[in-house]
Design a protein around this motif. Sequence first.
Motif, short mmCIF file in Angstrom:
data_model
loop_
_atom_site.label_atom_id
_atom_site.label_comp_id
_atom_site.label_asym_id
_atom_site.label_seq_id
_atom_site.Cartn_x
_atom_site.Cartn_y
_atom_site.Cartn_z
N ARG A 78 13.25 3.02 -21.34
CA ARG A 78 13.44 4.46 -21.16
C ARG A 78 14.80 4.60 -20.47
O ARG A 78 14.99 4.09 -19.38
CB ARG A 78 12.33 5.05 -20.28
N THR B 6 3.83 5.84 -31.03
CA THR B 6 3.22 5.99 -29.71
C THR B 6 1.71 5.87 -29.86
O THR B 6 1.15 6.32 -30.87
CB THR B 6 3.56 7.36 -29.07
N ILE B 7 1.06 5.28 -28.86
CA ILE B 7 -0.41 5.19 -28.93
C ILE B 7 -1.06 6.55 -28.65
O ILE B 7 -2.24 6.73 -28.91
CB ILE B 7 -0.97 4.15 -27.93
N ASP B 8 -0.28 7.51 -28.12
CA ASP B 8 -0.89 8.76 -27.64
C ASP B 8 -1.30 9.75 -28.73
O ASP B 8 -2.10 10.65 -28.48
CB ASP B 8 0.08 9.49 -26.68
N MET C 188 -5.69 5.59 -21.69
CA MET C 188 -4.34 6.18 -21.69
C MET C 188 -4.27 7.40 -22.61
O MET C 188 -5.27 7.79 -23.21
CB MET C 188 -3.32 5.15 -22.14
N GLY C 189 -3.10 7.97 -22.73
CA GLY C 189 -2.92 9.14 -23.60
C GLY C 189 -1.94 10.14 -23.02
O GLY C 189 -1.72 11.19 -23.59
N ARG C 190 -1.40 9.81 -21.85
CA ARG C 190 -0.51 10.72 -21.13
C ARG C 190 -1.18 12.07 -20.94
O ARG C 190 -2.23 12.12 -20.31
CB ARG C 190 0.84 10.86 -21.86
N GLU D 163 -6.50 9.75 -18.91
CA GLU D 163 -5.67 9.63 -17.70
C GLU D 163 -5.00 10.94 -17.29
O GLU D 163 -4.72 11.15 -16.12
CB GLU D 163 -4.60 8.54 -17.89
N HIS E 158 -2.58 -0.90 -19.62
CA HIS E 158 -1.64 -1.33 -20.66
C HIS E 158 -2.22 -2.25 -21.71
O HIS E 158 -1.55 -2.52 -22.70
CB HIS E 158 -0.41 -1.97 -20.01
N ARG F 199 -1.91 -0.97 -25.08
CA ARG F 199 -0.62 -0.90 -25.79
C ARG F 199 -0.31 -2.18 -26.57
O ARG F 199 0.60 -2.19 -27.40
CB ARG F 199 0.50 -0.65 -24.77
O1 F6P Z 1 3.18 7.00 -24.05
C1 F6P Z 1 2.47 5.80 -24.05
C2 F6P Z 1 1.89 5.52 -22.69
O2 F6P Z 1 1.19 4.29 -22.74
C3 F6P Z 1 1.00 6.61 -22.11
O3 F6P Z 1 -0.29 6.61 -22.66
C4 F6P Z 1 1.06 6.30 -20.64
O4 F6P Z 1 0.81 7.45 -19.87
C5 F6P Z 1 2.48 5.83 -20.46
O5 F6P Z 1 2.94 5.39 -21.74
C6 F6P Z 1 2.65 4.70 -19.48
O6 F6P Z 1 4.01 4.43 -19.38
P1 F6P Z 1 4.62 3.14 -18.67
O7 F6P Z 1 4.32 1.94 -19.54
O8 F6P Z 1 6.06 3.41 -18.56
O9 F6P Z 1 3.91 3.01 -17.36
#
Ligand code: F6P
Length: 323
Positions: free
Chosen positions: A72, A126-128, A170-172, A223, A253, A256
């Motif tokens: 990022r 993205t997994i979201d 997860m899922g933001r 989450e 994670h 992911r």
């Molecule tokens: O956008 C994918 C995701 O795994 C979200 O589900 C989660 O909130 C976020 O990324 C976590 O990000 P990081 O790996 O930077 O902690």
Amino acid sequence: IKKIGVLTSGGDSPGMNAAIRAAVRAGFYYNLEMYGIYRGYEGMILNDIKKLDSKNITHVLERGGTFLKSARSEEFRTPEGRKKAYDNLRSHGIDALVVIGGDGSLTGAHLFYKEFGIPAIGLPGTIDNDLSGTDSTIGFDTACNTAIQAIDKIRDTATSHDRLFFVEVMGRDAGFIAINAGIGSAAAAILIPEKKMPIEDLVEKLKIRTKAKKSSNIVIVAEGGKSGGAAEIAEKVKKHLPYYDIKVTILGHLQRGGAPSSFDRLLASKLGVAAIEGLLQGKYDVMAGLINNRVVFTPIKKAIVDDKTVDDDDFRVAKILST
Ligand code: F6P
């Protein structure tokens, strides 16, 4: 268009490698030069860009993560950072981009196109599953499968001990993984950001299930929920149900990683080819997605708007099945 750069950015997702491979293979098919931009926009700024050959994409389709790596980038948010990135792209003669990532990554591609006119196509990685313009994002199906497999295991121990588990997925800000994994693992309740469920209602539900002598109860918590994560919800529920043996698991994670599912491999492969063909047809500043199994190009600005929400019908089904 003669030279195309491919990058993955933001949180990685299973199937990103399959998408890169498909885009690069399609590029070779159309006699283009293909470049890998490592670590997303960060690598573009640092000039971490290499020409790819077919060896780079051998045996990557089946692997989780992204061999191009991901990051990022804060600097890319600034006009100076983007100018640096643009100069590096031009030094390699790269004249178009395929950007694989979530909404932040696609926003970057949109800005870059607007400021420098570099043709760019986004792929939803993205997994979201929180992007419009596609029924499913690359990695979502695998993440749901991973979550369900983990919850099945939790179910075994929950049943052996008559326990109540709160499992956070997860899922933001979105509840797609939660609703999918919750229905697929016979959850007692599913808490998602899109629908409010007061603690009292949840407690009532759990009391009814206890009376019905259910041997285990698993509550799935997205989450991004407004009432807090799994630990906070568990704490609140414990006050009402002190006799219950309550445990909390945060899947984190692990959702992911892993090899992409067959669905994600197919999705990534179709969209990777679509990205190159779209660019060659002059479709810029769009995201390629799959709707009803057909490739659809949606303007990036539209794809990143948060108007895709969990289907009401999925929520209704979950409710019926958890009583
Ligand atoms: O956008 C994918 C995701 O795994 C979200 O589900 C989660 O909130 C976020 O990324 C976590 O990000 P990081 O790996 O930077 O902690």
